[in-house]
Write a protein that holds these residues in place. Sequence first.
Motif, PDB file in Angstrom:
ATOM      1  N   ILE A 182      40.474  39.800  41.458  1.00  0.00           N
ATOM      2  CA  ILE A 182      40.752  38.960  40.290  1.00  0.00           C
ATOM      3  C   ILE A 182      39.482  38.657  39.496  1.00  0.00           C
ATOM      4  N   PHE A 183      38.376  38.370  40.168  1.00  0.00           N
ATOM      5  CA  PHE A 183      37.130  38.015  39.488  1.00  0.00           C
ATOM      6  C   PHE A 183      36.107  39.143  39.577  1.00  0.00           C
TER       7      PHE A 183
ATOM      8  N   PHE B  86      18.283  39.706  39.881  1.00  0.00           N
ATOM      9  CA  PHE B  86      18.161  38.772  41.006  1.00  0.00           C
ATOM     10  C   PHE B  86      19.171  39.177  42.078  1.00  0.00           C
ATOM     11  N   PRO B  87      18.866  38.856  43.338  1.00  0.00           N
ATOM     12  CA  PRO B  87      19.873  39.050  44.391  1.00  0.00           C
ATOM     13  C   PRO B  87      21.039  38.090  44.139  1.00  0.00           C
ATOM     14  N   PHE B  88      22.222  38.452  44.616  1.00  0.00           N
ATOM     15  CA  PHE B  88      23.368  37.565  44.397  1.00  0.00           C
ATOM     16  C   PHE B  88      24.349  37.632  45.557  1.00  0.00           C
ATOM     17  N   LEU B  89      25.135  36.580  45.653  1.00  0.00           N
ATOM     18  CA  LEU B  89      26.222  36.482  46.607  1.00  0.00           C
ATOM     19  C   LEU B  89      27.406  35.884  45.864  1.00  0.00           C
ATOM     20  N   LYS B  90      28.502  36.638  45.792  1.00  0.00           N
ATOM     21  CA  LYS B  90      29.722  36.158  45.156  1.00  0.00           C
ATOM     22  C   LYS B  90      30.787  36.015  46.236  1.00  0.00           C
ATOM     23  N   ILE B  91      31.317  34.825  46.371  1.00  0.00           N
ATOM     24  CA  ILE B  91      32.396  34.581  47.324  1.00  0.00           C
ATOM     25  C   ILE B  91      33.590  34.041  46.536  1.00  0.00           C
ATOM     26  N   ASP B  92      34.660  34.811  46.528  1.00  0.00           N
ATOM     27  CA  ASP B  92      35.893  34.390  45.868  1.00  0.00           C
ATOM     28  C   ASP B  92      36.900  34.012  46.944  1.00  0.00           C
ATOM     29  N   ASP B  93      37.442  32.833  46.833  1.00  0.00           N
ATOM     30  CA  ASP B  93      38.478  32.351  47.743  1.00  0.00           C
ATOM     31  C   ASP B  93      39.622  31.892  46.848  1.00  0.00           C
TER      32      ASP B  93
ATOM     33  N   GLY C  45      54.257  31.387  51.058  1.00  0.00           N
ATOM     34  CA  GLY C  45      54.714  31.575  49.692  1.00  0.00           C
ATOM     35  C   GLY C  45      53.607  31.803  48.685  1.00  0.00           C
ATOM     36  N   ALA C  46      52.455  32.197  49.176  1.00  0.00           N
ATOM     37  CA  ALA C  46      51.309  32.456  48.303  1.00  0.00           C
ATOM     38  C   ALA C  46      50.541  33.669  48.821  1.00  0.00           C
ATOM     39  N   VAL C  47      49.684  34.196  47.973  1.00  0.00           N
ATOM     40  CA  VAL C  47      48.779  35.276  48.341  1.00  0.00           C
ATOM     41  C   VAL C  47      47.381  34.683  48.402  1.00  0.00           C
ATOM     42  N   HIS C  48      46.695  34.908  49.507  1.00  0.00           N
ATOM     43  CA  HIS C  48      45.331  34.419  49.659  1.00  0.00           C
ATOM     44  C   HIS C  48      44.387  35.619  49.636  1.00  0.00           C
ATOM     45  N   VAL C  49      43.457  35.613  48.674  1.00  0.00           N
ATOM     46  CA  VAL C  49      42.482  36.698  48.522  1.00  0.00           C
ATOM     47  C   VAL C  49      41.099  36.133  48.830  1.00  0.00           C
ATOM     48  N   SER C  50      40.446  36.768  49.782  1.00  0.00           N
ATOM     49  CA  SER C  50      39.077  36.403  50.133  1.00  0.00           C
ATOM     50  C   SER C  50      38.199  37.622  49.851  1.00  0.00           C
ATOM     51  N   ARG C  51      37.207  37.447  48.983  1.00  0.00           N
ATOM     52  CA  ARG C  51      36.356  38.564  48.563  1.00  0.00           C
ATOM     53  C   ARG C  51      34.904  38.116  48.598  1.00  0.00           C
ATOM     54  N   THR C  52      34.065  38.934  49.230  1.00  0.00           N
ATOM     55  CA  THR C  52      32.631  38.665  49.280  1.00  0.00           C
ATOM     56  C   THR C  52      31.894  39.895  48.785  1.00  0.00           C
TER      57      THR C  52
END
Length: 165
Positions: free
Chosen positions: A51-52, A73-80, A116-123
């Motif tokens: 999504i993001f 720059f180094p980066f860390l993206k955590i989408d929950d 009843g939902a979708v949970h997306v975890s992305r790192t």
Amino acid sequence: MKDCVPASVEVELKNEPEWATSEKPLVADFEVKIPGWVSSAGRRALLPAGIFSSTEKHIFEHTNRVNPIYFRFPFLKIDDVTVELPAGWKIESLPKPQDQDAKAAEYILKVEEKAGAVHVSRTLRCDLFLLQKDVYLNLRNFFLIVRSGDDQQIVLQPGAAAANN
């Protein structure tokens, strides 16, 4: 936030992050509405897993590289992300989990059903700064894996009650 979603989006900040300190991680909670994000496929609906992921969509598209690779720059993206399904809709299939650890870069994607939902975890972690062009193909292959993981579809279908509406 709006730059991370490749569609028109409505965003509302739901908390007050710790803007004044660098001691704690910056955590922002948003309520996001993305009209038209789900696409129709007959009686089914398709929802992209990433999504993001807009900022990674077109990175390293070219097959050859002439210059060294520079990351600002180094980066860390955590989408929950939790996507609440409309009443009567159910999940038909979920994308396969992804776990790509390239030591200085890492991509993890996990999509699951939760009440009843979708949970997306992305790192997505990138600890890179300046690289010689001879490692470009490996880096490009890593981001191709990221792109293909993000492009996977969550397939939704209407239940009996939703199909009659």
